[in-house]
Motif scaffolding. Structure first.
Motif, PDB file in Angstrom:
ATOM      1  N   ARG A 192       0.827  -1.209   0.000  1.00 31.37           N
ATOM      2  CA  ARG A 192       0.000   0.000   0.000  1.00 31.37           C
ATOM      3  C   ARG A 192       0.863   1.261   0.000  1.00 31.37           C
ATOM      4  O   ARG A 192       0.579   2.221  -0.717  1.00 31.37           O
ATOM      5  CB  ARG A 192      -0.910  -0.005   1.218  1.00 31.37           C
ATOM      6  CG  ARG A 192      -1.658   1.302   1.442  1.00 31.37           C
ATOM      7  CD  ARG A 192      -2.589   1.184   2.619  1.00 31.37           C
ATOM      8  NE  ARG A 192      -2.955   2.488   3.138  1.00 31.37           N
ATOM      9  CZ  ARG A 192      -3.795   2.674   4.135  1.00 31.37           C
ATOM     10  NH1 ARG A 192      -4.386   1.639   4.704  1.00 31.37           N
ATOM     11  NH2 ARG A 192      -4.075   3.880   4.573  1.00 31.37           N
TER      12      ARG A 192
ATOM     13  N   SER B   9      -1.364  -3.850  -3.848  1.00 28.73           N
ATOM     14  CA  SER B   9      -2.363  -2.848  -3.446  1.00 28.73           C
ATOM     15  C   SER B   9      -2.609  -1.920  -4.615  1.00 28.73           C
ATOM     16  O   SER B   9      -1.657  -1.403  -5.228  1.00 28.73           O
ATOM     17  CB  SER B   9      -1.888  -2.032  -2.238  1.00 28.73           C
ATOM     18  OG  SER B   9      -1.895  -2.807  -1.066  1.00 28.73           O
TER      19      SER B   9
ATOM     20  N   LEU C 262      -4.495   1.610  -5.770  1.00 28.84           N
ATOM     21  CA  LEU C 262      -4.975   2.865  -5.192  1.00 28.84           C
ATOM     22  C   LEU C 262      -5.323   3.834  -6.307  1.00 28.84           C
ATOM     23  O   LEU C 262      -4.562   3.982  -7.268  1.00 28.84           O
ATOM     24  CB  LEU C 262      -3.886   3.462  -4.297  1.00 28.84           C
ATOM     25  CG  LEU C 262      -4.172   4.799  -3.621  1.00 28.84           C
ATOM     26  CD1 LEU C 262      -5.341   4.653  -2.658  1.00 28.84           C
ATOM     27  CD2 LEU C 262      -2.933   5.273  -2.865  1.00 28.84           C
TER      28      LEU C 262
ATOM     29  N   TYR D 159      -9.351   2.826  -2.308  1.00 29.17           N
ATOM     30  CA  TYR D 159      -8.576   1.614  -2.541  1.00 29.17           C
ATOM     31  C   TYR D 159      -9.418   0.608  -3.322  1.00 29.17           C
ATOM     32  O   TYR D 159     -10.625   0.507  -3.126  1.00 29.17           O
ATOM     33  CB  TYR D 159      -8.131   0.991  -1.213  1.00 29.17           C
ATOM     34  CG  TYR D 159      -7.196   1.873  -0.427  1.00 29.17           C
ATOM     35  CD1 TYR D 159      -5.839   1.881  -0.689  1.00 29.17           C
ATOM     36  CD2 TYR D 159      -7.688   2.735   0.553  1.00 29.17           C
ATOM     37  CE1 TYR D 159      -4.978   2.697   0.011  1.00 29.17           C
ATOM     38  CE2 TYR D 159      -6.835   3.555   1.267  1.00 29.17           C
ATOM     39  CZ  TYR D 159      -5.484   3.521   0.988  1.00 29.17           C
ATOM     40  OH  TYR D 159      -4.647   4.348   1.680  1.00 29.17           O
TER      41      TYR D 159
END
Length: 581
Positions: free
Chosen positions: A51, A126, A128, A569
């Protein structure tokens, strides 16, 4: 002696074995739980690392966007994406730590940065998505507000004042609440007595008078005082800031009130404080609050000492040439940041002759960058001269055949259109230098073709009459970065610019030394800067935020920048399972 055997010695051994086994089970269970916790912590750490890598991708791509803006100036979203995509938002920190980011425009016209962060060869991922907007450089354009009345603004019409962005779409598609109104010279008032809303902030170096029946959708900010007339309903959908007095005689304020001077509230007045600030009102002078029931917060009347606190109200910026940091090129501190009379003198210094143009019944006069001529009802042909026009220093003139270091300028001592006469502009950026008046009366029509613009530099008056029509096939800026229609007037007198038309008009009007009078029923799209602005009738004003991209000599007080709007997200896409072996 008879031997006695202790049969319990064997039982003790069995007990010890049982206890040892139980302890082993407890230890093994604890080890297993520790292993699970360690694995969970490791997975969380890997996810957190991915992340953080995704966020780094956003930050790196945002940095590239800002660098593009610093280099190119304010751009449309599509142009900014195209120019920034030449750089890369991909990076490698280590062999098992990577990030990559891509740019796109979402359906709302916002910038989107989609970033993927990966650890351990993609074992942890991750995604985003961050949303950004573009904020124009404050001060780089002289067209920063819907209306800037340097010495005063008087609005008594019934048309609304709001904003839109022609670079993003039509008025209906992009209209918003940035139709700001302001004054610059010291002690210059804003008087609002119309019957339509102002969707934007109102700032005055003098007093703000709210005499109208419709609300202001925004904050109001005065150096001298705020007066709200008797009436009901919502009067200000925002906050009230004044370094002087506050007089409230009717209606509601949705936000809070901050006044350095005296505060007066009559019966049936309300401060709603919808944002839940600690205090509804703060005032530094004396307080006079008539309404015992409504002029209170949590059972405490506004006359209580807890409200009688002098707040920190920032002053409205005013023109002050004696100030040590005074900048005459800043449109927030100088009514005429272009120093237009001086610049006009420089342009006219090289002009040796002037033509007159009169467009009458059934006549059509056409302009392009290389000649002007009657295509119907006349034989006059005029040609431009080359001159250095400061407005085109950063955005060159779009000419029919190539370009020159100077601009093609048509020098006129007057331009008059009467009856049903017509004029058409095409073929690039046409510049008229009029050392006299420009008038459109009767049923006249001025048409500015797509990808063309008309810039009028004038020393006399501009008068667009009731029956006149101005048609801009492309509102906003041309590909060369100039407004489709703009007036720059150095006239110093009363009513130097008058618009009384019934048809809508798109124009960027810069007339800092004269009164601008809007009295027609047509809507004005663009921006107005004048010494004093008066608006009556049904004429509304719709500020085009796309004019912030004009580079015409104003000095930026803050640079153009991208503005973070929010992020979300997303779950990384699942790869297809491999077929069984």
């Amino acid at each position: 002696m008879v031997a006695v055997f202790n049969k319990q010695h064997g039982f003790t051994l069995i007990t010890v074995l049982i206890l040892t086994s139980m302890a082993s089970l407890v230890v093994l269970s604890s080890l297993r739980e520790n292993i699970v916790q360690e694995r969970l912590s490791g997975n969380f750490q890997k996810k957190l690392n991915s992340r953080l890598l995704a966020e780094k991708g956003v930050f790196e791509q945002a940095k590239l966007l800002q660098q593009t803006l610093n280099r190119e100036g304010v751009l449309a979203v599509d142009d900014l994406i195209n120019k920034t995509n030449l750089a890369s938002g991909t990076g490698i920190i280590a062999s098992d730590a990577t990030f990559s980011a891509t740019l796109a425009k979402n359906p709302d016209g916002e910038l989107e940065i989609a970033s993927l962060g990966q650890r351990f060869e993609g074992d942890a991922q991750s995604n985003l998505v961050a949303r950004f907007g573009i904020q124009g450089a404050k001060g780089s354009s002289v067209f920063t507000n819907a209306m800037v009345g340097c010495k005063g603004v008087n609005l008594s019409g019934s048309g609304s004042i709001d904003s839109y962005d022609s670079s993003q779409g039509t008025y209906e598609e992009t209209k918003s609440n940035d139709g700001d109104v302001s004054t610059i010279a010291g002690d210059s008032d804003v008087v609002l007595s119309g019957h339509s809303p102002i969707r934007g902030d109102v700032k005055a170096s003098g007093v703000i008078y709210l005499n109208g029946s419709s609300p202001i959708i925004g904050n109001i900010h005065s150096n001298t005082g705020v007066y709200i007339s008797p009436g009901s309903g919502l009067r200000v959908d925002g906050n009230v800031y004044t370094r002087g007095y506050y007089k409230h005689r009717g209606g509601r304020i949705s936000g809070v009130v901050r006044a350095n001077g005296d505060a007066t509230m009559q019966w049936s007045t309300y401060i709603d404080n919808t944002q839940g600030e600690t205090l509804d009102i703060m005032y530094g002078g004396t307080g006079d609050f008539k309404d015992t029931y409504n002029n209170q917060q949590d059972g405490v009347h506004y006359s209580n000492s807890k409200f009688n606190i002098n707040p920190n109200v920032e002053p409205v910026t005013v023109a002050d040439p004696t100030a040590p940091d005074y900048d005459p090129s800043n449109p927030d501190t100088n009514c005429d940041p272009l120093i237009l009379p001086e610049k006009m003198t420089d342009i006219m210094a090289g002009i040796t002759g002037y033509d007159s143009i009169s467009v009458g019944p059934t006549q059509l006069f056409k302009f392009n960058t290389e000649q002007g001529f009657h295509s119907n009802g006349g034989s006059q042909i005029i040609v431009p001269t080359l001159a250095d026009v400061f407005l085109f220093d950063k955005k060159i003139q779009n000419q029919s055949h190539g370009s020159h270091s100077k601009e093609y300028v048509f020098a006129l001592d007057g331009l008059k259109m009467t009856s049903d006469g017509k004029m058409e502009v095409s073929g690039g950026d046409v510049i008229l230098l009029i050392d006299g008046d420009f008038s459109m009366g009767g049923d006249t029509t001025l048409t500015i073709k797509k990808d063309s613009s008309l810039t009028v530099l004038i020393t006399g008056k501009v008068n667009i009459g009731a029956g006149a029509k101005v048609i801009t096939e492309q509102e906003g800026l041309t590909t060369s970065g100039h407004p489709s229609l703009s007036f720059y007037s150095s006239f110093n007198g009363v009513n130097g610019v008058q618009f009384s038309g019934a048809a809508n008009l798109y124009a960027a009007i810069y007339a800092p030394l004269t009164t601008v009078k809007l009295s027609g029923s047509g809507e004005l799209f663009g921006s107005v800067r004048g010494a004093v602005i008066t608006s009556t009738g049904g004429s509304g004003a719709h500020y085009d935020a796309g004019l912030l991209k004009v580079q015409n000599g104003g000095k930026p007080s803050t640079p153009a920048r991208i503005v973070f709007l929010g992020w979300s997200y997303k779950t990384p896409p699942q790869s297809e399972p491999s077929p069984a072996q």
